[in-house]
Design a protein around this motif. Sequence first.
Motif, mmCIF file in Angstrom:
data_model
loop_
_atom_site.group_PDB
_atom_site.id
_atom_site.type_symbol
_atom_site.label_atom_id
_atom_site.label_comp_id
_atom_site.label_asym_id
_atom_site.label_seq_id
_atom_site.Cartn_x
_atom_site.Cartn_y
_atom_site.Cartn_z
ATOM 1 N N GLN A 311 -10.051 2.926 -4.631
ATOM 2 C CA GLN A 311 -9.728 3.085 -3.203
ATOM 3 C C GLN A 311 -8.218 3.228 -3.012
ATOM 4 O OE1 GLN A 311 -11.610 3.114 -0.451
ATOM 5 N NE2 GLN A 311 -13.620 2.713 -1.375
ATOM 6 N N ALA A 312 -7.867 4.200 -2.198
ATOM 7 C CA ALA A 312 -6.429 4.415 -1.951
ATOM 8 C C ALA A 312 -5.878 3.294 -1.075
ATOM 9 C CB ALA A 312 -6.238 5.750 -1.260
ATOM 10 N N GLN A 313 -4.643 2.917 -1.326
ATOM 11 C CA GLN A 313 -3.984 1.880 -0.540
ATOM 12 C C GLN A 313 -3.097 2.552 0.509
ATOM 13 O OE1 GLN A 313 -3.802 -1.697 -1.813
ATOM 14 N NE2 GLN A 313 -5.565 -1.018 -2.999
ATOM 15 N N ALA A 314 -2.974 1.910 1.652
ATOM 16 C CA ALA A 314 -2.021 2.398 2.657
ATOM 17 C C ALA A 314 -0.874 1.422 2.691
ATOM 18 C CB ALA A 314 -2.694 2.467 4.010
ATOM 19 N N ARG A 315 0.311 1.921 2.920
ATOM 20 C CA ARG A 315 1.452 1.000 2.946
ATOM 21 C C ARG A 315 1.841 0.668 4.392
ATOM 22 N NH1 ARG A 315 6.339 0.637 -1.028
ATOM 23 N NH2 ARG A 315 5.210 -1.220 -1.543
ATOM 24 N N GLY A 316 1.919 -0.647 4.665
ATOM 25 C CA GLY A 316 2.534 -1.094 5.910
ATOM 26 C C GLY A 316 4.014 -1.121 5.614
ATOM 27 N N ASN A 317 4.766 -1.989 6.281
ATOM 28 C CA ASN A 317 6.204 -1.983 5.945
ATOM 29 C C ASN A 317 6.443 -2.614 4.586
ATOM 30 O OD1 ASN A 317 5.683 -4.537 6.941
ATOM 31 N ND2 ASN A 317 7.689 -4.752 7.890
ATOM 32 N N ILE A 318 5.571 -3.521 4.173
ATOM 33 C CA ILE A 318 5.776 -4.213 2.913
ATOM 34 C C ILE A 318 4.537 -4.164 2.029
ATOM 35 C CG2 ILE A 318 6.376 -6.426 1.853
ATOM 36 C CD1 ILE A 318 8.576 -5.627 3.650
ATOM 37 N N LEU A 319 3.412 -4.466 2.601
ATOM 38 C CA LEU A 319 2.217 -4.672 1.790
ATOM 39 C C LEU A 319 1.384 -3.411 1.628
ATOM 40 C CD1 LEU A 319 0.903 -8.020 3.323
ATOM 41 C CD2 LEU A 319 2.475 -7.706 1.418
ATOM 42 N N ASP A 320 0.713 -3.330 0.511
ATOM 43 C CA ASP A 320 -0.267 -2.272 0.324
ATOM 44 C C ASP A 320 -1.632 -2.827 0.693
ATOM 45 O OD1 ASP A 320 1.601 -0.500 -0.624
ATOM 46 O OD2 ASP A 320 1.425 -1.260 -2.673
ATOM 47 N N MET A 321 -2.338 -2.096 1.519
ATOM 48 C CA MET A 321 -3.649 -2.546 1.961
ATOM 49 C C MET A 321 -4.607 -1.357 1.946
ATOM 50 S SD MET A 321 -2.364 -4.521 5.369
ATOM 51 C CE MET A 321 -1.905 -6.258 5.364
ATOM 52 N N VAL A 322 -5.898 -1.619 1.773
ATOM 53 C CA VAL A 322 -6.884 -0.546 1.895
ATOM 54 C C VAL A 322 -7.167 -0.386 3.384
ATOM 55 C CG1 VAL A 322 -9.219 0.183 1.328
ATOM 56 C CG2 VAL A 322 -7.874 -1.119 -0.340
ATOM 57 N N PRO A 323 -7.107 0.834 3.918
ATOM 58 C CA PRO A 323 -7.324 1.000 5.359
ATOM 59 C C PRO A 323 -8.716 0.554 5.804
ATOM 60 C CG PRO A 323 -6.424 3.005 4.382
ATOM 61 C CD PRO A 323 -6.763 2.084 3.246
ATOM 62 N N ASN A 324 -8.762 0.010 7.000
ATOM 63 C CA ASN A 324 -10.017 -0.445 7.593
ATOM 64 C C ASN A 324 -10.614 0.718 8.385
ATOM 65 O OD1 ASN A 324 -11.936 -1.572 9.335
ATOM 66 N ND2 ASN A 324 -10.862 -3.538 9.377
#
Length: 462
Positions: A311-324
Amino acid sequence: MNRFPQDFLWGGAIAANQVEGAWQEDGKGLSTSDLQPHGIFGERVERQPGDFNIKDIAIDFYHRYPEDIKLFAEMGFTVLRTSIAWTRIYPQGDEEQPCEAGLAFYDRLFDEMAKYHIAPMVTLSHYEMPYGLVKNYGGWGSRQTILFFERYARTVFERYRHKVKYWLTFNEINMSLHAPFTGVGLPEESDKQAVYQAIHHQLVASARAVKACHEIVPEGKIGNMLLGGLLYPLTCRPEDMLETLQRNRDWLFFGDVQVRGAYPAYMRRFFRENGIELQTDEQDRRDLQEPVDFISFSYYMSGCATADKSQAQARGNILDMVPNPHLPASEWGWQIDPQGLRLLLNELYDRYQKPLFIVENGLGARDKVEADGAINDDYRIAYMNDHLVQVREAIEDGVEVWGYTSWGPIDLVSASKAELSKRYGFIYVDRDDQGNGTLARKRKKSFWWYQEVIKSQGAALK
Ligand code: BG6
């Protein structure tokens, strides 16, 4: 209940390196932020005469703070969170004596707030440290930095103990795992061993500052500051649940140490399996036992975690998260989740049973100045309204929330990319990413909205 508690604190949050400018004035030393003209994730550069860093002037708060504080007062603020630039007080970080001109600036600033009965909340270190400590000591990699930080913290506690009641130690202390230069003054490519050792030093320094604050400012309150990186499981597969538990622990670990006074048991396994051996001693163990009085955190977005590494991660300002898949996103791809704030408040309160303070929340967006000069930022109003409604719900759930400071009540330089076009403010600042503009301030539609929310103690929320 449609009103917030009578003593709930309302305001906004800013940080020295994102607003002050005056990067070389009154004896200020070079900070790590001065070397990041493109923000936290941009290339680090050595300063050259005549080079451009938008933060050198930022929004010129150093000179314009009386006008800005007056505008905050007009909105009804009862609290303003800002940080002290460590380099104004100890320019290189290792001096024996503080710089009087730097100390005097914050005296003037806090006195100005006092005129309007705005309580300062001061972060000791917000995304910057003296570059001298990085160059000459290796930043937080060195144990000596604990002592330099403690000296700085004691200096400002002594100086401002009658003016500042609310203190925070390190901004988003958990972000060093993702941005080591900004967080702990280490090269970005540092290995886990080096980063966790530096973090250990910073946690000890934080606890020592808490102890010093309790001694010097007995009527004060000092908190930690976490980047609230709330993650949901992407699916209800047990593997995803477990991955989510572990990923949330990546950041809750910091709170566990700062609130409970010791390393949580789950970290032993993590260190063992990652070949990390921390150098600690008996004094560290004792120092860490000084817990914070309250927990503060930032909240902008939530995200998902999954055991499925494809699963691709999306970057916020700091953290990488998988989009919801169920959530919309801002222009910068940060997913908007007001209910996540209620969830987070409940989670933190269940875990720690300590008062909470939301010290950052807001929407970064491009604003348009209309021909008649109006700035109709209804998107920002909607974002904040929906988040504040969830804060009220959490208070109804029984969570003890002391206050709310929106991020960037006035437009400022963004941390991640050093942009001014990413605006958070209720107050517009006439300056663009290239540094053009008059720096004039202008009230946006959200200014009047927030004023009404504060005046009505939240009853105006929809
Ligand atoms: C938080 C920081 O991570 O997010 C702030 O504490 C920062 O300093 C804020 O400005 C918003 O991030 P950005 O990158 O949009 O400025």
